[in-house]
Design a protein around this motif. Structure first.
Motif, PDB file in Angstrom:
ATOM      1  N   ALA A 213      -3.632   9.614   2.722  1.00  0.00           N
ATOM      2  CA  ALA A 213      -4.226   8.977   1.563  1.00  0.00           C
ATOM      3  C   ALA A 213      -3.502   7.674   1.282  1.00  0.00           C
ATOM      4  CB  ALA A 213      -4.161   9.901   0.344  1.00  0.00           C
ATOM      5  N   ALA A 214      -4.222   6.748   0.681  1.00  0.00           N
ATOM      6  CA  ALA A 214      -3.649   5.444   0.414  1.00  0.00           C
ATOM      7  C   ALA A 214      -4.177   4.884  -0.893  1.00  0.00           C
ATOM      8  CB  ALA A 214      -3.958   4.474   1.561  1.00  0.00           C
ATOM      9  N   GLU A 215      -3.383   4.034  -1.477  1.00  0.00           N
ATOM     10  CA  GLU A 215      -3.742   3.371  -2.721  1.00  0.00           C
ATOM     11  C   GLU A 215      -2.842   2.158  -2.890  1.00  0.00           C
ATOM     12  OE1 GLU A 215      -5.888   3.156  -6.514  1.00  0.00           O
ATOM     13  OE2 GLU A 215      -6.202   4.135  -4.580  1.00  0.00           O
ATOM     14  N   PRO A 216      -3.372   1.040  -3.343  1.00  0.00           N
ATOM     15  CA  PRO A 216      -2.484  -0.081  -3.647  1.00  0.00           C
ATOM     16  C   PRO A 216      -1.386   0.363  -4.605  1.00  0.00           C
ATOM     17  CG  PRO A 216      -4.750  -0.801  -3.707  1.00  0.00           C
ATOM     18  CD  PRO A 216      -4.780   0.692  -3.558  1.00  0.00           C
ATOM     19  N   CYS A 217      -0.161   0.049  -4.257  1.00  0.00           N
ATOM     20  CA  CYS A 217       0.961   0.531  -5.042  1.00  0.00           C
ATOM     21  C   CYS A 217       0.888   0.080  -6.497  1.00  0.00           C
ATOM     22  CB  CYS A 217       2.279   0.070  -4.424  1.00  0.00           C
ATOM     23  SG  CYS A 217       2.656   0.827  -2.831  1.00  0.00           S
TER      24      CYS A 217
ATOM     25  N   HIS B 255      -0.942   7.450 -10.315  1.00  0.00           N
ATOM     26  CA  HIS B 255      -0.563   8.540  -9.417  1.00  0.00           C
ATOM     27  C   HIS B 255      -1.792   9.196  -8.786  1.00  0.00           C
ATOM     28  CE1 HIS B 255       3.762   9.237 -11.119  1.00  0.00           C
ATOM     29  NE2 HIS B 255       3.528   7.989 -10.767  1.00  0.00           N
ATOM     30  N   VAL B 256      -2.788   8.401  -8.500  1.00  0.00           N
ATOM     31  CA  VAL B 256      -4.028   8.873  -7.907  1.00  0.00           C
ATOM     32  C   VAL B 256      -4.301   8.082  -6.639  1.00  0.00           C
ATOM     33  CG1 VAL B 256      -6.524   9.072  -8.180  1.00  0.00           C
ATOM     34  CG2 VAL B 256      -5.009   9.605 -10.095  1.00  0.00           C
ATOM     35  N   TYR B 257      -4.618   8.811  -5.571  1.00  0.00           N
ATOM     36  CA  TYR B 257      -5.058   8.189  -4.333  1.00  0.00           C
ATOM     37  C   TYR B 257      -6.583   8.150  -4.319  1.00  0.00           C
ATOM     38  CZ  TYR B 257      -0.392   8.674  -2.251  1.00  0.00           C
ATOM     39  OH  TYR B 257       0.950   8.586  -1.961  1.00  0.00           O
ATOM     40  N   ASN B 258      -7.138   7.008  -4.066  1.00  0.00           N
ATOM     41  CA  ASN B 258      -8.587   6.847  -4.027  1.00  0.00           C
ATOM     42  C   ASN B 258      -9.148   6.702  -2.622  1.00  0.00           C
ATOM     43  OD1 ASN B 258      -9.495   6.896  -6.830  1.00  0.00           O
ATOM     44  ND2 ASN B 258      -8.261   5.043  -7.079  1.00  0.00           N
ATOM     45  N   TYR B 259      -8.291   6.555  -1.638  1.00  0.00           N
ATOM     46  CA  TYR B 259      -8.738   6.385  -0.261  1.00  0.00           C
ATOM     47  C   TYR B 259      -8.154   7.488   0.587  1.00  0.00           C
ATOM     48  CZ  TYR B 259     -10.042   1.828  -2.048  1.00  0.00           C
ATOM     49  OH  TYR B 259     -10.595   0.815  -2.798  1.00  0.00           O
ATOM     50  N   TRP B 260      -9.031   8.157   1.326  1.00  0.00           N
ATOM     51  CA  TRP B 260      -8.657   9.330   2.103  1.00  0.00           C
ATOM     52  C   TRP B 260      -9.229   9.267   3.500  1.00  0.00           C
ATOM     53  CZ3 TRP B 260      -5.728  13.375  -0.007  1.00  0.00           C
ATOM     54  CH2 TRP B 260      -5.496  13.282  -1.387  1.00  0.00           C
ATOM     55  N   GLY B 261      -8.498   9.845   4.422  1.00  0.00           N
ATOM     56  CA  GLY B 261      -9.002   9.993   5.765  1.00  0.00           C
ATOM     57  C   GLY B 261      -9.841  11.247   5.904  1.00  0.00           C
ATOM     58  N   GLN B 262     -10.369  11.444   7.097  1.00  0.00           N
ATOM     59  CA  GLN B 262     -11.220  12.588   7.369  1.00  0.00           C
ATOM     60  C   GLN B 262     -10.436  13.868   7.631  1.00  0.00           C
ATOM     61  OE1 GLN B 262     -14.685  12.627   7.234  1.00  0.00           O
ATOM     62  NE2 GLN B 262     -14.323  10.604   6.311  1.00  0.00           N
TER      63      GLN B 262
ATOM     64  N   ILE C 259       0.849  -1.186   0.000  1.00  0.00           N
ATOM     65  CA  ILE C 259       0.000   0.000   0.000  1.00  0.00           C
ATOM     66  C   ILE C 259       0.886   1.237   0.000  1.00  0.00           C
ATOM     67  CG2 ILE C 259      -1.856   1.235   1.156  1.00  0.00           C
ATOM     68  CD1 ILE C 259      -2.636  -1.512   0.077  1.00  0.00           C
ATOM     69  N   CYS C 260       0.694   2.090  -0.978  1.00  0.00           N
ATOM     70  CA  CYS C 260       1.370   3.374  -1.009  1.00  0.00           C
ATOM     71  C   CYS C 260       0.539   4.396  -0.258  1.00  0.00           C
ATOM     72  CB  CYS C 260       1.593   3.837  -2.446  1.00  0.00           C
ATOM     73  SG  CYS C 260       2.858   2.924  -3.351  1.00  0.00           S
TER      74      CYS C 260
ATOM     75  N   LEU D 181      -1.501   0.028  -8.355  1.00  0.00           N
ATOM     76  CA  LEU D 181      -2.317   0.984  -9.078  1.00  0.00           C
ATOM     77  C   LEU D 181      -1.720   2.384  -9.034  1.00  0.00           C
ATOM     78  CD1 LEU D 181      -5.902  -0.116  -7.960  1.00  0.00           C
ATOM     79  CD2 LEU D 181      -4.681  -0.717 -10.066  1.00  0.00           C
ATOM     80  N   TYR D 182      -1.206   2.771  -7.884  1.00  0.00           N
ATOM     81  CA  TYR D 182      -0.662   4.112  -7.740  1.00  0.00           C
ATOM     82  C   TYR D 182       0.520   4.352  -8.686  1.00  0.00           C
ATOM     83  CZ  TYR D 182       1.262   8.352  -5.773  1.00  0.00           C
ATOM     84  OH  TYR D 182       1.739   9.625  -5.615  1.00  0.00           O
ATOM     85  N   TYR D 183       1.349   3.357  -8.864  1.00  0.00           N
ATOM     86  CA  TYR D 183       2.493   3.518  -9.756  1.00  0.00           C
ATOM     87  C   TYR D 183       2.058   3.883 -11.167  1.00  0.00           C
ATOM     88  CZ  TYR D 183       5.399   1.308  -6.146  1.00  0.00           C
ATOM     89  OH  TYR D 183       6.070   1.011  -4.982  1.00  0.00           O
ATOM     90  N   TYR D 184       0.876   3.456 -11.544  1.00  0.00           N
ATOM     91  CA  TYR D 184       0.375   3.700 -12.884  1.00  0.00           C
ATOM     92  C   TYR D 184      -0.444   4.980 -12.970  1.00  0.00           C
ATOM     93  CZ  TYR D 184      -2.195   2.972 -17.247  1.00  0.00           C
ATOM     94  OH  TYR D 184      -2.755   3.120 -18.493  1.00  0.00           O
TER      95      TYR D 184
END
Length: 122
Positions: free
Chosen positions: A96-100, A107-114, A32-33, A102-105
């Motif tokens: 923010a987090a994203e499976p690496c 560069h978008v984070y889809n999961y965010w904290g409050q 996880i990135c 996917l992120y490597y390709y």
């Protein structure tokens, strides 16, 4: 079911320190990135720090030498040690987090904290 929860924000005087934490849960894969962002009123969202899948960190120029990003052993906990805080650091901080893979390709984070508020007074 993915959830990111930040903590550690607060009010501190100029030159003080804070340590932010982010705990991610619900991921069913490894690698996880994660990164930290911040946004102050009237300003664009700014990427603060990012940690690559190999553990190498990157930082925004505005925080280099003052902030340190690190990841827990389980790779689901993220920290941001903030030293020598300045009023310009005042912002809402988000992790923010994203499976690496996917992120490597993308560069978008889809999961965010409050978010957690950091306020630095002069």
């Amino acid at each position: 079911q993915v959830q990111l929860v930040e903590s550690g924000g607060g009010s501190v005087q100029y030159g003080g320190s804070l340590r932010l934490s982010c705990v991610a849960s619900g991921f069913t894969i490894s690698g996880i990135c994660m990164g930290w962002f911040r946004q102050a009123p009237g300003k664009e969202r700014e990427g603060v720090a990012h940690i690559d899948g190999d553990g190498s960190p990157t930082y925004a120029d505005s925080v280099k030498g003052r902030f340190t990003i690190s990841q827990g052993n389980a790779e689901n906990t993220l920290y941001l040690q903030m030293n020598d805080l300045k009023p310009d650091d005042t912002a809402m901080y988000y992790c923010a987090a994203e499976p690496c893979m996917l992120y490597y390709y993308t560069h978008v984070y889809n999961y965010w904290g409050q978010g957690t508020q950091v306020t630095v007074s002069s």
